[in-house]
Design a protein around this motif. Structure first.
Motif, PDB file in Angstrom:
ATOM      1  N   THR A 206       0.824  -1.218   0.000  1.00 47.96           N
ATOM      2  CA  THR A 206       0.000   0.000   0.000  1.00 47.96           C
ATOM      3  C   THR A 206       0.852   1.259   0.000  1.00 47.96           C
ATOM      4  OG1 THR A 206      -0.154  -0.036   2.427  1.00 47.96           O
ATOM      5  CG2 THR A 206      -1.901  -1.161   1.192  1.00 47.96           C
ATOM      6  N   GLY A 207       2.127   1.112  -0.358  1.00 47.97           N
ATOM      7  CA  GLY A 207       3.044   2.240  -0.338  1.00 47.97           C
ATOM      8  C   GLY A 207       2.968   3.096  -1.591  1.00 47.97           C
ATOM      9  N   ALA A 208       3.782   4.140  -1.601  1.00 44.53           N
ATOM     10  CA  ALA A 208       3.744   5.123  -2.686  1.00 44.53           C
ATOM     11  C   ALA A 208       4.009   4.517  -4.065  1.00 44.53           C
ATOM     12  CB  ALA A 208       4.729   6.249  -2.393  1.00 44.53           C
ATOM     13  N   PRO A 209       5.054   3.712  -4.250  1.00 46.63           N
ATOM     14  CA  PRO A 209       5.291   3.178  -5.597  1.00 46.63           C
ATOM     15  C   PRO A 209       4.177   2.259  -6.078  1.00 46.63           C
ATOM     16  CG  PRO A 209       7.286   3.030  -4.270  1.00 46.63           C
ATOM     17  CD  PRO A 209       6.176   3.380  -3.335  1.00 46.63           C
ATOM     18  N   ALA A 210       3.714   1.349  -5.212  1.00 51.92           N
ATOM     19  CA  ALA A 210       2.719   0.362  -5.632  1.00 51.92           C
ATOM     20  C   ALA A 210       1.375   0.995  -5.958  1.00 51.92           C
ATOM     21  CB  ALA A 210       2.550  -0.696  -4.543  1.00 51.92           C
ATOM     22  N   VAL A 211       0.935   1.932  -5.136  1.00 50.47           N
ATOM     23  CA  VAL A 211      -0.408   2.492  -5.297  1.00 50.47           C
ATOM     24  C   VAL A 211      -0.432   3.636  -6.305  1.00 50.47           C
ATOM     25  CG1 VAL A 211      -2.327   3.631  -4.114  1.00 50.47           C
ATOM     26  CG2 VAL A 211      -1.066   1.787  -2.977  1.00 50.47           C
ATOM     27  N   TYR A 212       0.551   4.519  -6.258  1.00 52.67           N
ATOM     28  CA  TYR A 212       0.501   5.724  -7.072  1.00 52.67           C
ATOM     29  C   TYR A 212       1.508   5.757  -8.218  1.00 52.67           C
ATOM     30  CZ  TYR A 212      -2.279   7.099  -3.084  1.00 52.67           C
ATOM     31  OH  TYR A 212      -3.234   7.119  -2.105  1.00 52.67           O
ATOM     32  N   GLY A 213       2.503   4.869  -8.182  1.00 51.70           N
ATOM     33  CA  GLY A 213       3.497   4.845  -9.246  1.00 51.70           C
ATOM     34  C   GLY A 213       2.910   4.684 -10.634  1.00 51.70           C
ATOM     35  N   PRO A 214       1.968   3.743 -10.833  1.00 45.24           N
ATOM     36  CA  PRO A 214       1.401   3.574 -12.173  1.00 45.24           C
ATOM     37  C   PRO A 214       0.723   4.828 -12.716  1.00 45.24           C
ATOM     38  CG  PRO A 214       0.961   1.627 -10.841  1.00 45.24           C
ATOM     39  CD  PRO A 214       1.554   2.662  -9.918  1.00 45.24           C
ATOM     40  N   GLN A 215       0.168   5.662 -11.843  1.00 44.95           N
ATOM     41  CA  GLN A 215      -0.470   6.903 -12.291  1.00 44.95           C
ATOM     42  C   GLN A 215       0.560   7.881 -12.852  1.00 44.95           C
ATOM     43  OE1 GLN A 215      -2.584   8.525  -8.937  1.00 44.95           O
ATOM     44  NE2 GLN A 215      -3.697   6.621  -8.531  1.00 44.95           N
ATOM     45  N   LYS A 216       1.818   7.643 -12.502  1.00 48.01           N
ATOM     46  CA  LYS A 216       2.892   8.545 -12.928  1.00 48.01           C
ATOM     47  C   LYS A 216       3.760   7.917 -14.016  1.00 48.01           C
ATOM     48  CE  LYS A 216       2.781  10.000  -8.145  1.00 48.01           C
ATOM     49  NZ  LYS A 216       3.475  10.167  -6.859  1.00 48.01           N
ATOM     50  N   GLY A 217       3.231   6.853 -14.631  1.00 46.93           N
ATOM     51  CA  GLY A 217       3.930   6.224 -15.742  1.00 46.93           C
ATOM     52  C   GLY A 217       4.827   5.073 -15.376  1.00 46.93           C
ATOM     53  N   ALA A 218       4.789   4.611 -14.135  1.00 50.99           N
ATOM     54  CA  ALA A 218       5.677   3.523 -13.706  1.00 50.99           C
ATOM     55  C   ALA A 218       5.167   2.174 -14.206  1.00 50.99           C
ATOM     56  CB  ALA A 218       5.797   3.507 -12.184  1.00 50.99           C
ATOM     57  N   THR A 219       6.043   1.411 -14.846  1.00 54.79           N
ATOM     58  CA  THR A 219       5.730   0.045 -15.235  1.00 54.79           C
ATOM     59  C   THR A 219       5.855  -0.853 -14.003  1.00 54.79           C
ATOM     60  OG1 THR A 219       8.033  -0.506 -15.705  1.00 54.79           O
ATOM     61  CG2 THR A 219       6.742   0.490 -17.509  1.00 54.79           C
TER      62      THR A 219
END
Length: 383
Positions: A206-219
């Motif tokens: 439930t951390g920043a990369p897992a939850v919000y990373g995809p919204q910022k273009g993270a694969t």
């Protein structure tokens, strides 16, 4: 204009922006125009609100703060002009999206986007005399744990060769040394509130990369790399700042704005509070509520997320404590009547009730809101 007892109704408009369509101030203007068209002479006051994300500075300016601007580093490294709000008592409202938001990132750069500009914006507020700062976070393009922000304020993050790391969350995987001793000394005498509508931890499922990373273009690979890099970042900071650095990584709000929350909690001594709660205090909502017997709140979409710290839920909760009735306006609504009532909202008016075409609701939101206001005035006997 009066209730059954002949008492003149007093209406307070406390709505958030309709994202991608109207600012909170514009929403208030159109609602006011519609209400006064239906009920000339109606007592209408407007207090545009925000929950810490996009539009927070605009809401503060509408409430009487002075708008200030600074030239800072954008999330991709190019300079951008960012605004903050300042009041005469030394209170500043800083919106990280102004400096490091997705609005400034035409091409997503999940591994290298930086919050450096947010640190520069905070420094500008300090230079202007701010000693109480509300840092609103949301809409970020970044996942760097706030390292860029802290660097701009005097911290140093070095790689194995003793050289400063490149910007972004990805390079934090190579972090060897973190030095916070050079942080701006004025921060020690500054009360800083981290205002956010999310309470995620820094890392994990439930951390920043897992939850919000995809919204910022993270694969998926980027998400894994960022999660590992931020885990390492917190581990190195624990060697520098002590075991509480590890505890703060798990604290509510640490994952806000790609982990900028963690940097603020650890490096700036910030206190985490729900964004709408903080902003209602700063904007003077309680005083405005004293002279209202009907509140109109709203945002672009009333949905499940609304109930988790968004502006309409915060407005309704505060008004319910004072037994003031609340209705909502929105672009569209997906909450049923029972859930609305549980949130303290008597009724919701959606633009899609008048215009099923969502694209037209976005492009013609102003005139549609005025029509909604006319209908609302009739339903609640304001005329």
């Amino acid at each position: 204009m009066a209730d059954a007892a002949g008492t003149k109704r007093r209406v307070l408009i406390a709505a958030d922006k309709f994202k991608g369509s109207l600012t909170a101030a514009a929403v208030a203007r159109h609602l006011t125009a519609g209400l006064l068209r239906a009920a000339p002479g109606l007592d209408v006051r407007a207090l545009p609100v925000a929950d810490g994300g996009d539009g927070t500075v605009d809401a503060a300016v509408a409430a009487g703060f002075e708008r200030r601007e600074a030239r800072v580093t954008g999330p991709l490294g190019a300079p951008v002009t960012a605004a903050y709000a300042l009041r005469g008592d030394g209170t500043a409202v800083v919106e990280m999206a102004e400096a490091s938001g997705l609005r400034h990132a035409g091409t997503p750069a999940p591994l290298t986007a930086t919050t450096h500009g947010t640190g520069e914006l905070l420094r500008a507020a300090l230079d202007a005399g701010a000693r109480t700062v509300v840092l609103g976070v949301g809409g970020s393009a970044t996942t760097d744990g706030g390292a860029g922000m802290l660097t701009a304020l005097g911290a140093r993050f070095l790689g194995p060769a003793g050289r400063p790391l490149p910007p972004g969350g990805g390079p934090l995987a190579e972090l060897a040394t973190a030095d916070l001793s050079g942080l701006d000394p004025r921060l020690r005498d500054t009360a800083l509130v981290l205002a956010s509508d999310v309470d995620n931890p820094l890392t994990g499922p439930t951390g920043a990369p897992a939850v919000y990373g995809p919204q910022k273009g993270a694969t998926p690979a980027d998400v894994a790399a960022l999660d590992a890099a931020l885990t390492h970042y917190a581990r190195v900071l624990a060697r520098t700042a002590g075991p509480h650095a590890t505890d703060l990584a798990r604290a509510p709000g640490a994952g806000a704005a790609g982990g900028l929350g963690y940097g603020a909690l650890l490096g700036l001594g910030a206190v985490f509070r729900p964004g709408i709660e903080v902003m209602l205090e700063v904007l003077g909502f309680e005083a405005a509520l004293d002279r209202a017997d009907l509140v109109i709140t709203g945002e672009g979409s009333l949905d499940a997320q609304t109930l988790h710290g968004k502006a309409p839920a915060g407005v309704a909760a505060a008004a319910r404590k004072r037994d003031v009735e609340v209705v909502a306006v929105c672009g569209r609504v997906s909450l049923d009547e029972e859930r609305l009532r549980e949130a303290g909202i008597t009724r919701a008016y959606a633009l899609t009730d008048l215009e099923p075409d969502v694209s037209r609701c976005v492009s013609e939101a102003g005139p549609l809101l005025e029509r909604v206001a006319v209908r609302l005035a009739a339903d609640f006997q304001l005329t």
